[in-house]
Design an enzyme around this catalytic site. Sequence first.
Site, PDB file in Angstrom:
ATOM      1  CE  LYS A 184      -1.814   2.745   3.049  1.00  0.00           C
ATOM      2  NZ  LYS A 184      -1.865   4.053   2.373  1.00  0.00           N
ATOM      3  N   GLY A 236       7.165   4.543   8.261  1.00  0.00           N
ATOM      4  CA  GLY A 236       6.275   5.673   8.507  1.00  0.00           C
ATOM      5  C   GLY A 236       6.489   6.220   9.903  1.00  0.00           C
ATOM      6  CB  SER A 237       4.362   8.312  12.021  1.00  0.00           C
ATOM      7  OG  SER A 237       3.197   7.521  12.081  1.00  0.00           O
ATOM      8  CB  THR A 238       7.447   6.706  16.176  1.00  0.00           C
ATOM      9  OG1 THR A 238       8.739   6.852  15.560  1.00  0.00           O
ATOM     10  CG2 THR A 238       7.601   5.924  17.459  1.00  0.00           C
ATOM     11  CD  GLU A 239       0.020   8.869  16.378  1.00  0.00           C
ATOM     12  OE1 GLU A 239       0.574   9.766  15.712  1.00  0.00           O
ATOM     13  OE2 GLU A 239      -1.190   8.854  16.659  1.00  0.00           O
ATOM     14  N   GLY A 241       3.681   2.957  13.711  1.00  0.00           N
ATOM     15  CA  GLY A 241       4.557   1.784  13.888  1.00  0.00           C
ATOM     16  C   GLY A 241       4.252   1.048  15.181  1.00  0.00           C
ATOM     17  CB  CYS A 292      12.918   8.553   8.373  1.00  0.00           C
ATOM     18  SG  CYS A 292      13.690   7.552   7.118  1.00  0.00           S
TER      19      CYS A 292
HETATM   20  P1  NDP Z   1       1.955   7.570   8.723  1.00  0.00           P
HETATM   21  O1  NDP Z   1       2.787   6.725   9.599  1.00  0.00           O
HETATM   22  O2  NDP Z   1       0.543   7.821   9.107  1.00  0.00           O
HETATM   23  O3  NDP Z   1       1.931   6.976   7.241  1.00  0.00           O
HETATM   24  C1  NDP Z   1       2.778   5.978   6.727  1.00  0.00           C
HETATM   25  C2  NDP Z   1       1.970   4.948   5.942  1.00  0.00           C
HETATM   26  O4  NDP Z   1       1.141   4.196   6.820  1.00  0.00           O
HETATM   27  C3  NDP Z   1       1.026   5.549   4.917  1.00  0.00           C
HETATM   28  O5  NDP Z   1       0.923   4.686   3.809  1.00  0.00           O
HETATM   29  C4  NDP Z   1      -0.269   5.609   5.695  1.00  0.00           C
HETATM   30  O6  NDP Z   1      -1.384   5.712   4.868  1.00  0.00           O
HETATM   31  C5  NDP Z   1      -0.213   4.287   6.433  1.00  0.00           C
HETATM   32  N1  NDP Z   1      -1.033   4.211   7.638  1.00  0.00           N
HETATM   33  C6  NDP Z   1      -1.598   5.220   8.368  1.00  0.00           C
HETATM   34  N2  NDP Z   1      -2.246   4.718   9.435  1.00  0.00           N
HETATM   35  C7  NDP Z   1      -2.088   3.367   9.394  1.00  0.00           C
HETATM   36  C8  NDP Z   1      -2.512   2.297  10.258  1.00  0.00           C
HETATM   37  N3  NDP Z   1      -3.219   2.527  11.357  1.00  0.00           N
HETATM   38  N4  NDP Z   1      -2.171   1.030   9.914  1.00  0.00           N
HETATM   39  C9  NDP Z   1      -1.432   0.790   8.812  1.00  0.00           C
HETATM   40  N5  NDP Z   1      -1.004   1.756   7.972  1.00  0.00           N
HETATM   41  C10 NDP Z   1      -1.321   3.038   8.258  1.00  0.00           C
HETATM   42  O7  NDP Z   1       2.683   8.936   8.506  1.00  0.00           O
HETATM   43  P2  NDP Z   1       2.007  10.315   8.012  1.00  0.00           P
HETATM   44  O8  NDP Z   1       2.023  10.333   6.568  1.00  0.00           O
HETATM   45  O9  NDP Z   1       0.701  10.568   8.677  1.00  0.00           O
HETATM   46  O10 NDP Z   1       3.037  11.356   8.599  1.00  0.00           O
HETATM   47  C11 NDP Z   1       2.961  11.740   9.968  1.00  0.00           C
HETATM   48  C12 NDP Z   1       4.334  11.992  10.532  1.00  0.00           C
HETATM   49  O11 NDP Z   1       5.067  10.782  10.516  1.00  0.00           O
HETATM   50  C13 NDP Z   1       5.172  12.940   9.709  1.00  0.00           C
HETATM   51  O12 NDP Z   1       4.928  14.251  10.042  1.00  0.00           O
HETATM   52  C14 NDP Z   1       6.549  12.489  10.064  1.00  0.00           C
HETATM   53  O13 NDP Z   1       6.954  13.095  11.258  1.00  0.00           O
HETATM   54  C15 NDP Z   1       6.417  11.014  10.265  1.00  0.00           C
HETATM   55  N6  NDP Z   1       6.804  10.215   9.077  1.00  0.00           N
HETATM   56  C16 NDP Z   1       7.968   9.534   9.146  1.00  0.00           C
HETATM   57  C17 NDP Z   1       8.376   8.792   8.063  1.00  0.00           C
HETATM   58  C18 NDP Z   1       9.630   8.030   8.100  1.00  0.00           C
HETATM   59  O14 NDP Z   1      10.097   7.587   7.061  1.00  0.00           O
HETATM   60  N7  NDP Z   1      10.215   7.830   9.246  1.00  0.00           N
HETATM   61  C19 NDP Z   1       7.628   8.757   6.821  1.00  0.00           C
HETATM   62  C20 NDP Z   1       6.384   9.478   6.860  1.00  0.00           C
HETATM   63  C21 NDP Z   1       6.023  10.180   7.958  1.00  0.00           C
HETATM   64  P3  NDP Z   1      -1.848   7.179   4.405  1.00  0.00           P
HETATM   65  O15 NDP Z   1      -0.690   7.878   3.823  1.00  0.00           O
HETATM   66  O16 NDP Z   1      -2.820   6.909   3.369  1.00  0.00           O
HETATM   67  O17 NDP Z   1      -2.373   7.839   5.625  1.00  0.00           O
END
Ligand code: NDP
Length: 478
Positions: A184, A236-239, A241, A292
Amino acid sequence: MPKFEYAPAPESRAIVSLRESYGLFINGQFTPSADGGAFKTISPATEEVLAEVAEAGPADVDRAVTAARTAYERTWSALPPKERGKYLFRLARIIQERARELAVLESLDNGKPIRESRDVDIPLVAAHFFYHAGWADKLEYAGYGPAPRPLGVAGQVIPWNFPLLMLAWKIAPALACGNTVVLKPAETTPLTALTFAEICQQADLPPGVVNILTGAGETGRALVTHPGVDKVAFTGSTEVGKEIARSCAPTRKKVTLELGGKAANIVFEDAPVDQAVEGIVNGIFFNQGHVCCAGSRLLVQESVYDQVLASLQSRLRTLRLGDPLDKNTDVGAINSAAQLAKIRELSEIGEAEGAQRWSPPCELPVKGFWFPPTVFTGVSQAHRIAREEIFGPVLSVLTFRTPAEAVEKANNTPYGLSAGVWTDKGSRILWMASRLRAGVVWANTFNKFDPSSPFGGYKESGYGREGGRHGLEAYLDV
Ligand code: NDP
């Protein structure tokens, strides 16, 4: 200040043929979502709608996982490893052939400068497929036993900052090791993943080996919690994760998480200042700071603070912000309105907490999402801008006096993804590297990536490694 004005040098969009709407890629075919759900993806630089994309619901996730399971059992895991390697080489070559198209599309959908998508993202994507194509028939020499077995179906969720590169980091090792995948992409950047689906068709990849499900967070959640998934890989985000880790804990799923960071970029007094300043700029303003492992905390030795800051400010005055498709652009658009709001909020908090904010004079376009390169000085370790991931072009500057203090400050974070050290002394590099709690430590460089080099975090930056021999382990039953 620049000695002369630059003329516009826009890359042509003509190489990209956007469809009005895209379906989900399941079992080798594009299909509408079961409930007809769809959303629009826009260019963050202009807010122009680029295309409509299907939104996958639970029934689609189920279809895709079933297709991946069937392909795993009937085709992919049964193929001789050398044949799997051939498919990966084919994908890598088609990516190279279509590199310009992919770079333009990535810049359109993500907002990153074409200079970066053309010279960094897409070449690394191809390199990742080539590298793992080479591993496919040599897994018995990887150090994981004489006949390492794949895991099965991988459910993979990726973010928007390096859309196609994160896809490559996920799909290439999974396929090389004999797994099939359901991936995804992020809601705001689905287009290069859908073009990759076309590339899978072009390469005659057996149906079901790669499935691409577009959608938002709910789609990601349905995928990682699906009982038919054997392996979950998330960036993606730590939250999010942590939520995934909790949901997978009571299952037999193998999980790798690549999460946030708040990296220290440490400049010692004996560092070559001009080189270090280039590294600082690359560390935090590359990809608008949506990285990141960005060097978002600059630690400068007190004795060279004034010199480093003056050079940095003078260099930042030369950065060009604007049209991502212009070949002279250094800083592109912020990926989404939501991310821009987060960057603005944290920057305002930085000011309210007493740090001094500085940006070079720079005109922001009227349409789209933009934020100027920003430097905060007078930052203390307690400030939120020194602790939280801003994920934007915002640098917090702190100082130190001794190497021990630099280590202590660098490690004073819940994250541990990367760090940078700038010094003339090799022994100091090794001394620092052995004490920094970070998955990657760059010395006299920053943001250097290579498919043969493992990448991953300590602490809240996640677990597992991607890339290199270590990265294979995440996709093998070992
Ligand atoms: P997210 O962690 O929400 O998004 C990463 C991916 O996970 C996206 O494909 C997202 O879908 C998907 N996702 C969201 N919620 C869920 C869930 N509950 N279960 C499974 N998959 C999910 O990051 P955000 O894009 O909201 O960014 C928020 C913050 O996270 C940023 O401001 C940044 O600080 C951090 N971030 C860090 C990254 C890294 O590489 N370390 C990368 C991106 C963000 P969708 O995009 O459709 O919401």
